[in-house]
Write an enzyme that holds these catalytic residues in place. Structure first.
Site, short mmCIF file in Angstrom:
data_model
loop_
_atom_site.label_atom_id
_atom_site.label_comp_id
_atom_site.label_asym_id
_atom_site.label_seq_id
_atom_site.Cartn_x
_atom_site.Cartn_y
_atom_site.Cartn_z
N MET A 9 0.84 -1.18 0.00
CA MET A 9 0.00 0.00 0.00
C MET A 9 0.89 1.24 0.00
O MET A 9 1.56 1.51 0.98
CB MET A 9 -0.90 -0.02 1.24
CG MET A 9 -1.54 1.27 1.56
SD MET A 9 -2.54 1.42 3.08
CE MET A 9 -2.39 -0.09 3.93
N PRO A 10 0.93 1.98 -1.10
CA PRO A 10 1.70 3.22 -1.12
C PRO A 10 1.06 4.28 -0.23
O PRO A 10 -0.16 4.49 -0.27
CB PRO A 10 1.66 3.66 -2.58
CG PRO A 10 1.22 2.46 -3.34
CD PRO A 10 0.40 1.65 -2.41
#
Length: 63
Positions: free
Chosen positions: A1-2
């Site tokens: 998850m950026p």
């Protein structure tokens, strides 16, 4: 998850901040092949008197 964190001086409109979130999300999707739903963007706004440039606050410099 950026997770992206962006520090900004206060003063941008809600529309500008929405556009920035959209563009940053799109860039992560393109560059990282990340699912759009997994991208998180945090905008940290700070008062202009809390940011210094060359020994003076951004507020004093009229930034």
């Amino acid at each position: 998850m950026p997770i992206l964190q962006v520090n900004l001086l206060e003063g941008r409109s809600d529309e500008q901040k929405e556009a920035l979130i959209e563009e940053l999300t799109a860039a992560c999707v393109k560059a990282l092949n990340a699912p759009k739903e997994s991208v998180r963007v945090m905008l940290n706004e700070m008062p202009k008197q809390n940011f210094g440039i060359g020994g003076h606050s951004a507020k004093k410099l009229g930034k």
